[in-house]
Design a protein around this motif. Structure first.
Motif, PDB file in Angstrom:
ATOM      1  N   THR A  19       0.723  -1.249   0.056  1.00 35.15           N
ATOM      2  CA  THR A  19      -0.028   0.084  -0.013  1.00 35.15           C
ATOM      3  C   THR A  19       0.892   1.217  -0.003  1.00 35.15           C
ATOM      4  O   THR A  19       0.446   2.260  -0.569  1.00 35.15           O
ATOM      5  CB  THR A  19      -0.835   0.087   1.164  1.00 35.15           C
ATOM      6  N   PRO A 142     -10.541  -4.737   0.937  1.00 38.77           N
ATOM      7  CA  PRO A 142     -10.598  -3.206   0.814  1.00 38.77           C
ATOM      8  C   PRO A 142      -9.454  -2.439   0.519  1.00 38.77           C
ATOM      9  O   PRO A 142      -9.121  -1.796  -0.207  1.00 38.77           O
ATOM     10  CB  PRO A 142     -11.181  -2.750   2.265  1.00 38.77           C
ATOM     11  N   ASN A 143      -8.066  -3.425   1.102  1.00 45.01           N
ATOM     12  CA  ASN A 143      -7.019  -2.951   0.711  1.00 45.01           C
ATOM     13  C   ASN A 143      -6.496  -2.856  -0.895  1.00 45.01           C
ATOM     14  O   ASN A 143      -5.975  -2.074  -1.393  1.00 45.01           O
ATOM     15  CB  ASN A 143      -5.743  -3.657   1.519  1.00 45.01           C
ATOM     16  N   TYR A 146      -8.410  -0.381  -2.712  1.00 42.44           N
ATOM     17  CA  TYR A 146      -7.626   0.718  -2.579  1.00 42.44           C
ATOM     18  C   TYR A 146      -6.591   0.996  -3.555  1.00 42.44           C
ATOM     19  O   TYR A 146      -6.107   1.801  -4.263  1.00 42.44           O
ATOM     20  CB  TYR A 146      -7.015   1.029  -1.128  1.00 42.44           C
ATOM     21  N   TRP A 147      -5.886  -0.416  -3.748  1.00 41.07           N
ATOM     22  CA  TRP A 147      -4.606  -0.100  -4.839  1.00 41.07           C
ATOM     23  C   TRP A 147      -5.349   0.009  -6.176  1.00 41.07           C
ATOM     24  O   TRP A 147      -4.795   0.879  -7.009  1.00 41.07           O
ATOM     25  CB  TRP A 147      -4.011  -1.397  -4.793  1.00 41.07           C
ATOM     26  N   PHE A 149      -8.062   1.938  -6.603  1.00 41.95           N
ATOM     27  CA  PHE A 149      -8.642   3.060  -6.791  1.00 41.95           C
ATOM     28  C   PHE A 149      -7.447   4.009  -7.070  1.00 41.95           C
ATOM     29  O   PHE A 149      -7.674   5.001  -7.922  1.00 41.95           O
ATOM     30  CB  PHE A 149      -9.411   3.554  -5.310  1.00 41.95           C
ATOM     31  N   LEU A 150      -6.273   3.756  -6.407  1.00 42.60           N
ATOM     32  CA  LEU A 150      -5.163   4.720  -6.756  1.00 42.60           C
ATOM     33  C   LEU A 150      -4.658   4.598  -8.191  1.00 42.60           C
ATOM     34  O   LEU A 150      -4.371   5.619  -8.945  1.00 42.60           O
ATOM     35  CB  LEU A 150      -3.872   4.551  -5.669  1.00 42.60           C
TER      36      LEU A 150
END
Length: 171
Positions: A19, A142-143, A146-147, A149-150
Motif C-alpha cells: 500500500t 478493501p486494501n 484501494y490499490w 482506486f489509486l
C-alpha cells in the motif's frame, strides 16, 4: 495458533508495504520503472501471497460449510488465478506499460489482476475451510480495492481515453 498469528502479521506487514508503494507511486515519489523497486515489489508480492496461502493451510479453526460451497471456493480460486495470469502473460510483465492496454482481457475488465486477487482471497480459504483466513478478507479486499482506486486515479490523469474506456468495461 501461534503460527497462524505470525503468518497473519507477515501478511499484514506486506500488505502495508504494498500500500505504501501504491501511495508513493501515485504521488510520483518513487519511480516504479526502477529495477530495484520493481524487483523489491515483486518479492514483496510473492511473499505476501505465500504467507496468505500458508495462513489458510495453518488456520486453527475449520469452517463448517457444505461441500458445494467448498468446491465453489475452489472454482473461485482457479478463476482468480486465471484472471491474474492471463493479463500477466498479455502484458509480458507487471510494470513499465507506456500506453493504455484495451485489448484481450482488458477489453472486458479494467483490472483483471486485482479482481483475480479478490477472487482467490475469498476462494482459497473457502476451499481450505479456513475460517479465520476468510475473516481476514475483511482487511485484504478493501486494501486491494484501494490499490485499484489509486491506479484508476493515475490512469485517468495519464490517459485521456481512460474515461471512455472505463465506461465500456467492468471493474
Amino acid at each position: 495458533m501461534s503460527q497462524f498469528i505470525i503468518l497473519f502479521c507477515i501478511c499484514f506487514f506486506l500488505h502495508v508495504l504494498r500500500t505504501i508503494y501504491s501511495i508513493f507511486k501515485y504521488k510520483k515519489q518513487i519511480n516504479s520503472q526502477n529495477k530495484f523497486i520493481f524487483f523489491s515489489m515483486l518479492i514483496i508480492m510473492i511473499l505476501l501471497w505465500v504467507s496468505f496461502f500458508q495462513m489458510s493451510e495453518n488456520d486453527p479453526v475449520e469452517l463448517i460449510i457444505p461441500e458445494i460451497v467448498k468446491y465453489f471456493g475452489f472454482i473461485l480460486f482457479i478463476l482468480g488465478l486465471i484472471l491474474f495470469i492471463v493479463p500477466l502473460i498479455q502484458l509480458k510483465g507487471l510494470e513499465n506499460i507506456d500506453h493504455l492496454v484495451t485489448n484481450g482481457i482488458f477489453s472486458i475488465i479494467r483490472h483483471p489482476m486485482y479482481l483475480g486477487m479478490i477472487f482467490w482471497t475469498l476462494g482459497y480459504p473457502l476451499f481450505m475451510q479456513a475460517k479465520y483466513t476468510l475473516i481476514t478478507s475483511i482487511i485484504w479486499i478493501p486494501n486491494i480495492l484501494y490499490w485499484r482506486f489509486l491506479e484508476e486515479k493515475e490512469l485517468l490523469h495519464t490517459f485521456n481515453e481512460y474515461k471512455s474506456y472505463k465506461k465500456r468495461t467492468i471493474f
